[in-house]
Scaffold this active site. Structure first.
Site, short mmCIF file in Angstrom:
data_model
loop_
_atom_site.label_atom_id
_atom_site.label_comp_id
_atom_site.label_asym_id
_atom_site.label_seq_id
_atom_site.Cartn_x
_atom_site.Cartn_y
_atom_site.Cartn_z
N GLY A 54 3.51 45.71 -5.68
CA GLY A 54 2.45 44.72 -5.61
C GLY A 54 2.50 43.98 -4.29
N GLY A 56 1.75 39.98 -2.63
CA GLY A 56 1.47 38.57 -2.86
C GLY A 56 0.96 37.92 -1.60
N GLY A 57 0.90 36.59 -1.64
CA GLY A 57 0.35 35.86 -0.50
C GLY A 57 1.22 35.94 0.74
N GLY A 59 3.79 38.58 1.32
CA GLY A 59 4.44 39.84 1.59
C GLY A 59 4.23 40.86 0.50
N LYS A 75 11.35 42.45 -1.75
CA LYS A 75 10.19 41.66 -1.34
C LYS A 75 10.25 41.42 0.17
CE LYS A 75 7.98 37.15 -2.13
NZ LYS A 75 8.08 35.88 -2.89
N ASP A 173 3.29 27.67 -9.03
CA ASP A 173 2.43 28.86 -9.00
C ASP A 173 2.64 29.72 -10.25
OD1 ASP A 173 0.39 30.30 -7.85
OD2 ASP A 173 1.67 31.44 -6.50
#
Length: 367
Positions: A54, A56-57, A59, A75, A173
């Protein structure tokens, strides 16, 4: 290649020369496992797209296999983003020593040149967003037993962050993509890049607004006044998503331009609350599902001081108790109207930062 993570003495030298980030704590980095960039490159087959879990904002996350056969989630942080470096450091500081069954475990890190990489435990069933809210090809059929277990597990993880850790942590978040699922579909809260520490003697902090459209508490979205109750609000929205099987960011509810919280409250006022339930759930206990939805309403009340603590939420979800609905007031919500009615669709479930956002907030019924 040079060492993957600076030791404390090297960090001191870097600081003196002005080359290191001011927030890097040598003692902190010495306390966690270090990986070389080459190790992680080999583990992910050179960060191949087939291993991509996936994005994210800040990386991309890849599945990796270490030499001993241990699977991990890798990540990578954007090398061009100064903000990404800050989020990287925040995440290390926040959860390096945190252990709880409902929190993703940080295994180690890599700092090598411009590379900033975090290594987490790997969770086989990816995110709740993918299992519940994405295309049917990636969805997992979740019966009520699994959905209720996920709600309760996330609540317990948040209660630990808010009330058991010292200092307390506000995640900022909480959303479906940041809830990961293991083999048995047990939930674990991940991605602490936006988290903030909350000492006991502080009631709130003023901060630039950061979070995700559809999940932000109205008082936080309006003025940047952050308390633990902002997470409680986001969790309430998450419950409604888990029960409805639909994303909070989609505005077309009931044939009108409404947010999920608005639509659910409308159904409540009209006595049609069970219509919110995901049609994929063929069978479910009506009273228990209704109790969970009403807990979500308690969590999303417009006035933050009326929302329960997460330990109280755990109690309300885990025990078959009658909720005092007379104390329940209408939920608050905000709509990002910077780009017109379709703005929420454009931002979707990605993290956004806003310094000033027009909001809509429901009227609160006085005590």
């Amino acid at each position: 290649m040079s060492c993957s993570c600076f030791g404390s003495s090297a960090l001191v030298k870097k600081r003196r020369s002005g080359q290191a980030h001011d927030d890097i704590d040598g003692d902190l980095l010495e306390s966690i496992k270090h990986f070389s960039y080459n190790e992680l490159r080999a583990a992910t087959d050179d960060f191949h797209t087939r291993n991509k879990l996936g994005r994210g904002g800040f990386g991309t996350v890849y599945m990796g296999t270490l030499k001993k056969g241990v699977q991990v989630a890798v990540k990578t942080l954007s090398a061009q983003s100064k903000q990404g470096v800050r989020e990287f450091l925040t995440e290390i500081k926040t959860i390096s020593n945190v252990r709880h069954p409902n929190l993703v475990e940080l295994i180690g890190c890599c700092i090598d040149g411009a590379n900033r990489i975090l290594v987490y435990e790997y969770l086989e069933n990816n995110s709740l967003e993918r299992a519940l809210l994405s295309s049917r090809s990636t969805c997992i059929m979740l019966d009520w037993g699994k959905r209720s277990t996920i709600c309760l597990g996330v609540a317990r993880g948040l209660a630990y962050l808010h009330e058991e850790l010292e200092p307390h942590i506000v995640h900022r978040d909480i959303k479906a993509s940041n809830i990961l699922l293991d083999t048995d579909l047990n939930p674990k809260i991940g991605d602490f890049g936006l988290a903030r520490l909350f000492p006991d003697n502080i009631t709130h902090i003023s901060t630039k607004i950061a979070g995700t459209t559809g999940y932000l508490a109205p008082e936080y979205a309006m003025g940047g006044q952050l308390t633990l109750k902002a997470d409680v609000y986001s969790f309430g929205v998450l419950i409604l998503e888990i029960i409805s099987g639909r994303s909070s960011s989609k505005e077309n509810w009931g044939g009108t331009q409404q947010l999920l919280v608005e639509y659910a409250w409308q159904l409540h006022e009209e006595g049609r609350l069970l219509e919110l339930v995901d049609p994929q759930m063929a069978e479910f206990p009506n009273e228990e599902v209704l109790r969970f939805i009403k807990v979500a309403f308690f969590c999303t009340q417009a006035a933050s001081n009326r929302r329960p603590l997460m330990s109280q939420v755990v109690n309300m979800l885990s025990r078959n108790i009658r909720l005092n609905e007379k104390e329940l007031t209408a939920p608050g919500y905000f709509q990002d109207s910077r780009n017109g009615a379709s703005s929420s669709k454009k931002t979707g479930l990605t993290s956004v930062e806003m310094s000033s956002v027009p909001v809509t907030i429901t009227q609160v019924t006085p005590r």
